[in-house]
Enzyme design. Structure first.
Site, PDB file in Angstrom:
ATOM      1  N   GLU A   9       3.697  -7.792   7.673  1.00 39.71           N
ATOM      2  CA  GLU A   9       2.452  -8.433   7.248  1.00 39.71           C
ATOM      3  C   GLU A   9       2.638  -9.503   6.189  1.00 39.71           C
ATOM      4  O   GLU A   9       2.162  -9.369   5.056  1.00 39.71           O
ATOM      5  CB  GLU A   9       1.452  -7.378   6.782  1.00 39.71           C
ATOM      6  N   TYR A  26      -6.618  -3.110  12.855  1.00 34.47           N
ATOM      7  CA  TYR A  26      -7.511  -2.062  12.372  1.00 34.47           C
ATOM      8  C   TYR A  26      -8.950  -2.292  12.805  1.00 34.47           C
ATOM      9  O   TYR A  26      -9.876  -2.035  12.043  1.00 34.47           O
ATOM     10  CB  TYR A  26      -7.387  -1.948  10.837  1.00 34.47           C
ATOM     11  N   GLU A  54       1.029  -0.722  14.056  1.00 29.43           N
ATOM     12  CA  GLU A  54       0.081   0.016  13.219  1.00 29.43           C
ATOM     13  C   GLU A  54      -1.291  -0.052  13.847  1.00 29.43           C
ATOM     14  O   GLU A  54      -1.709  -1.122  14.324  1.00 29.43           O
ATOM     15  CB  GLU A  54      -0.034  -0.604  11.805  1.00 29.43           C
ATOM     16  N   ASP A  58       0.808  -1.214   0.000  1.00 35.46           N
ATOM     17  CA  ASP A  58       0.000   0.000   0.000  1.00 35.46           C
ATOM     18  C   ASP A  58       0.850   1.278   0.000  1.00 35.46           C
ATOM     19  O   ASP A  58       0.706   2.125   0.866  1.00 35.46           O
ATOM     20  CB  ASP A  58      -0.910  -0.051   1.242  1.00 35.46           C
TER      21      ASP A  58
HETATM   22  C1  GCB Z   1      -1.334  -2.240   6.723  1.00 32.24           C
HETATM   23  C2  GCB Z   1      -0.035  -2.115   6.003  1.00 32.24           C
HETATM   24  C3  GCB Z   1       0.239  -0.696   5.561  1.00 32.24           C
HETATM   25  C4  GCB Z   1      -1.027  -0.063   5.034  1.00 32.24           C
HETATM   26  C5  GCB Z   1      -2.070  -0.045   6.133  1.00 32.24           C
HETATM   27  C6  GCB Z   1      -3.396   0.573   5.693  1.00 32.24           C
HETATM   28  O1  GCB Z   1      -1.587  -3.152   7.444  1.00 32.24           O
HETATM   29  O2  GCB Z   1       1.052  -2.617   6.740  1.00 32.24           O
HETATM   30  O3  GCB Z   1       1.250  -0.715   4.577  1.00 32.24           O
HETATM   31  O4  GCB Z   1      -0.824   1.223   4.518  1.00 32.24           O
HETATM   32  O5  GCB Z   1      -2.311  -1.343   6.548  1.00 32.24           O
HETATM   33  O6  GCB Z   1      -3.577   1.760   5.842  1.00 32.24           O
HETATM   34  O7  GCB Z   1      -4.232  -0.169   5.179  1.00 32.24           O
END
Ligand code: GCB
Length: 603
Positions: A414, A470, A507, A163
Site C-alpha cells: 500500500e 475493503y 487483503e 496499522d
Molecule cells: C490495510 C493495511 C493493513 C491494515 C488493514 C486494515 O490496507 O495493509 O496493514 O491492517 O488495511 O485492517 O485496515
C-alpha cells in the site's frame, strides 16, 4: 545468508534467555565500557513491550539497552566464531566488552559479525543498544517528531504510518556459530524441470574461499541421487520428486569443502524442486495453474509481541491446513528464518514481503482527487526511503532465495501508487529485485483502494496484480449489496486492462468482535464477517484471471491506539488466542472445495 547449523565441522551456541535491560535516559547516557546498571530483565527473543507492567516503558520511543555475558569453551577458540542476530527491531549497535563491533538498521532481517578479534579470555560482555525509532527514511515508515524541554530533555515520538503496534527489541534468536577458518559462505540453488520427461536440472553454486567445493544431492531419505558437475554447477535428477503446495518434498544439497584432500567444512542446504511462472493470466507452480487460498498475517502473539514464537507458528500452519488454506503473505515484513524453514517443510506457499509499509502521506477515500492524471500528494519527494528499500530487497532475497515456499516477492504494501513519482520510485526497485533473485520469481506490490485502475501509475511493473480492498467495510460500510457492485466493477476493469496479468486479493476483511452476534448481520458481528466473505467469494469466482484470495487477517493483532481499534485490529478470522470466529466454518468449506490447481483454468 546461510542459516546457522551444527554438524561435524560446525556448532551453534545459543544466547537466548533472560538479558539485562534498560531504557536509555538520554540525560544520563549509559557508559558502555562498564557493566549495565539495572534491575530489569527481558526475555530474548521477544518484544520488550508486553513483558513490562510499566506503560512508560511499553510506549517509550527511543533507545534501549540489552546485556548478557558469555564465554567460549577452549575447544572452540581456534574456530571462526560468528555472532548472529535473527533480527533486532529496528536498529542495533552491538558491543563486546564495551567496544562497538557492528551496527545494523532494519528490524526484520538477520545480521552477523565475526567475533574472534574482539574476545578476551574468560567471560565476555555482550551489549546491544536498540532503537525503535522510525521516520521518513526508514522501513516501515514512521512520522517522527521530538521536543526539547527547558532542561534540554528530549522527548521522541513515533507515530506509526502503518496499522500494527511498533513492537521492538531482540525479536529473533541470538546465536554464536562456528565455522572452520576456511568455510562455505553461501549456496545458491536454482531448480528447473522438464515436465515432459520429469527430469530436473538443479544448479547449485556454493561459495567458499580456499576450499575445493563439491556438492552431492540427497533425497528426503538421505540417499545420494546426483552429483553436481563442478564446472557447470548442475546436477540432473531423473524422475524428480516435486515440491508441491500441501505436499512438500525436500532434497538436500550436501556441500563439502576440502583442502589438500581433507574435509574442512560441510553444509546441508534443504531445497525443493519446483518452478514458478506467470503466463497468460495464470500463476503457474510446476506448470499448473495455482489458486492461492489463505491469509495476510502478522508476527504477533500475546506477551511475545513480534518475538519468535515457534509454538504459534506451528499452530498457525496447522490451522491453515485444517481450513484447506495453502498460502500466506509475510505482511508487512520478512518473517523469521524459522517460519520460512517450517513453510518449506509443510508445503505452505509464501509471498515474501519487504517492510516497505507506510509509503504514503495521505489516506482518505476521496477517489475523485486521485484519478486526476497529474495527482501528486508529495509522497515521493517527502519519503527518503530509497536506500532503505534497496537494502531490504537485498537482505530479503539474500536470506530467502533458496526457499521453495517463496513463490513471489512483494516489494511494498500500500504505497502511494496513485501519486506522480510512483513509477520513477518503483521501476529501479523492481529491476533490482529481478536482477538479484536467482530463481527469477514473479514480483508484485500490494495496492490499496485509492490506486484504482483509473488512478494507478505503476501497475505495469508488477507480474501479478495484488489488491487490498475493503468495500463493505471502510467503503459501503454495512452495505454488502453496494460492496458487491463496486467490487465487481473494479475487478472487471482490471481484467480488461491487463488480460495477461493474474489478479489476486491480498487483503479484504471486516473487523469482528468474537462473540458479537446480530440477527440483522450488522457490522462487527460474526454474521457480518461471514456474509462479507460470501459476497467477495461470489465475485472472485466470476473473474477469469482471479488466481487467489488471501483475506485480512489470519488473527486479531495489536495496533497503536486509535478510535477504530479496540485493543487492536479485529479483522482476524481467529482471535489473537487462535479461537475461531464463525467465518472459519464458511471459509473452510469453501477452501476444501477449491483445488490447489486448475480452479481457474482459462477458457
Ligand atoms: C490495510 C493495511 C493493513 C491494515 C488493514 C486494515 O490496507 O495493509 O496493514 O491492517 O488495511 O485492517 O485496515
Amino acid at each position: 545468508m546461510l542459516y546457522p547449523v551444527s554438524n561435524t565441522d560446525r556448532t551453534v551456541l545459543d544466547l537466548d534467555g533472560t538479558w539485562k535491560f534498560k531504557v536509555e535516559d538520554e540525560q544520563h547516557p549509559v557508559d558502555v565500557t562498564q557493566p549495565l546498571v539495572t534491575s530489569t530483565f527481558m526475555a530474548v527473543p521477544a518484544s520488550f513491550n508486553d513483558q513490562t507492567v510499566d506503560p512508560a516503558i511499553r510506549q517509550h520511543d527511543g533507545f534501549f539497552w540489552y546485556e548478557r555475558d558469555f564465554s567460549i569453551m577452549h575447544a572452540l577458540q581456534d574456530q571462526r566464531l560468528v555472532l548472529r542476530f535473527g533480527s533486532v527491531t529496528h536498529e542495533a549497535w552491538v558491543f563486546v566488552n564495551g567496544v562497538e563491533i557492528t551496527h545494523h538498521k532494519g528490524g526484520f532481517t538477520p545480521f552477523e559479525v565475526v567475533l574472534n578479534d574482539h574476545l578476551i579470555p574468560g567471560k565476555n560482555r555482550l551489549t546491544v543498544k536498540v532503537s525503535n525509532l522510525l521516520d521518513h527514511t526508514t522501513l516501515p515508515v514512521g512520522n517522527y517528531h521530538e521536543t526539547t524541554d527547558a532542561d534540554g530533555r528530549v522527548t521522541r515520538h513515533v507515530d506509526e504510518n502503518f496499522d500494527f503496534f511498533n513492537y521492538a527489541g531482540i525479536h529473533r534468536p541470538v546465536k554464536i556459530y562456528t565455522t572452520p577458518r576456511h568455510f562455505i559462505s553461501d549456496i545458491t540453488i536454482v531448480p528447473t524441470v522438464d515436465f515432459a520427461t520429469g527430469t530436473a536440472t538443479v544448479t547449485v553454486t556454493p561459495v567458499g574461499e580456499g576450499l575445493d567445493l563439491t556438492t552431492t544431492i540427497c533425497d528426503a531419505t538421505g540417499q545420494a541421487v546426483a552429483t553436481v558437475d563442478p564446472t557447470t554447477h548442475t546436477a540432473t535428477i531423473p524422475n524428480a520428486h516435486l515440491w508441491q503446495p500441501g505436499n512438500a518434498y525436500l532434497y538436500m544439497a550436501h556441500v563439502t569443502g576440502t583442502s589438500a584432500g581433507e574435509v574442512i567444512d560441510q553444509y546441508d542446504e534443504p531445497f525443493g524442486i519446483r518452478t514458478v511462472a506467470v503466463k497468460a493470466g495464470q500463476f503457474l507452480i510446476n506448470n499448473q495453474p495455482f489458486y492461492f487460498k489463505g491469509f495476510g498475517k502478522h508476527e504477533d502473539t500475546y506477551v511475545n509481541g513480534k518475538g519468535l514464537n515457534q509454538a504459534y507458528n506451528v499452530l498457525d500452519i496447522n490451522l491453515m491446513k485444517q481450513m484447506g488454506a495453502n498460502s500466506f503473505r509475510t505482511s508487512h515484513y520478512p518473517y523469521s528464518d524459522e517460519m520460512m524453514r517450517l513453510c518449506d517443510r509443510e508445503g505452505i506457499v509464501v509471498i515474501d514481503e519487504t517492510p516497505a509499509v507506510g509509503l504514503m502521506t495521505r489516506f482518505d477515500f476521496n477517489m475523485d482527487a486521485v484519478v486526476q492524471p497529474d495527482f501528486n500528494d508529495g509522497t515521493w519527494t517527502k519519503m527518503k526511503t530509497e536506500s532503505a528499500h534497496r537494502q531490504v530487497i537485498h537482505e530479503m532475497i539474500d536470506r530467502d532465495k533458496n526457499h521453495a515456499c517463496v513463490v513471489m516477492w512483494s516489494i511494498a504494501n500500500e504505497a502511494a501508487n496513485y501519486s506522480l513519482g510512483a513509477h520513477e520510485y518503483f521501476a529501479p526497485l523492481f529491476k533490482l529485485a529481478r536482477q538479484l533473485d536467482p530463481q527469477k520469481r514473479p514480483l508484485t506490490y500490494v495496492g490499496e483502494i485509492q490506486a484504482s485502475p483509473a488512478a494507478d501509475k505503476s501497475s505495469d511493473l508488477v507480474d501479478v496484480l495484488a489488491l487490498n480492498r475493503y468495500y463493505g467495510w471502510y467503503l459501503d460500510t454495512g452495505d454488502l449489496q453496494a460492496a458487491e457492485t463496486h467490487l465487481r466493477a473494479e475487478l472487471q476493469t482490471w481484467q480488461k486492462l491487463y488480460p495477461d496479468k493474474p489478479i489476486m486479493f491480498t487483503e479484504y476483511g471486516a473487523d469482528t468482535i468474537a462473540g458479537v452476534h446480530s440477527a440483522y448481520g450488522e457490522p462487527f458481528s460474526e454474521e457480518y464477517q461471514t456474509d462479507y466473505y460470501r459476497t467477495y467469494s461470489k465475485v472472485f469466482d466470476e473473474i477469469p484471471n482471479f488466481v487467489g484470495e488471501q483475506l485480512w487477517n489470519f488473527a486479531d493483532f495489536q495496533t497503536k491506539f486509535g478510535i477504530q481499534r479496540v485493543q487492536g485490529n479485529k479483522k482476524g478470522i481467529f482471535t489473537r488466542a487462535r479461537e475461531p470466529k464463525q467465518a472459519v466454518q464458511y471459509l473452510s468449506e469453501r477452501w476444501h472445495n477449491i483445488p490447489d490447481f486448475g480452479y481457474k483454468t482459462k477458457k
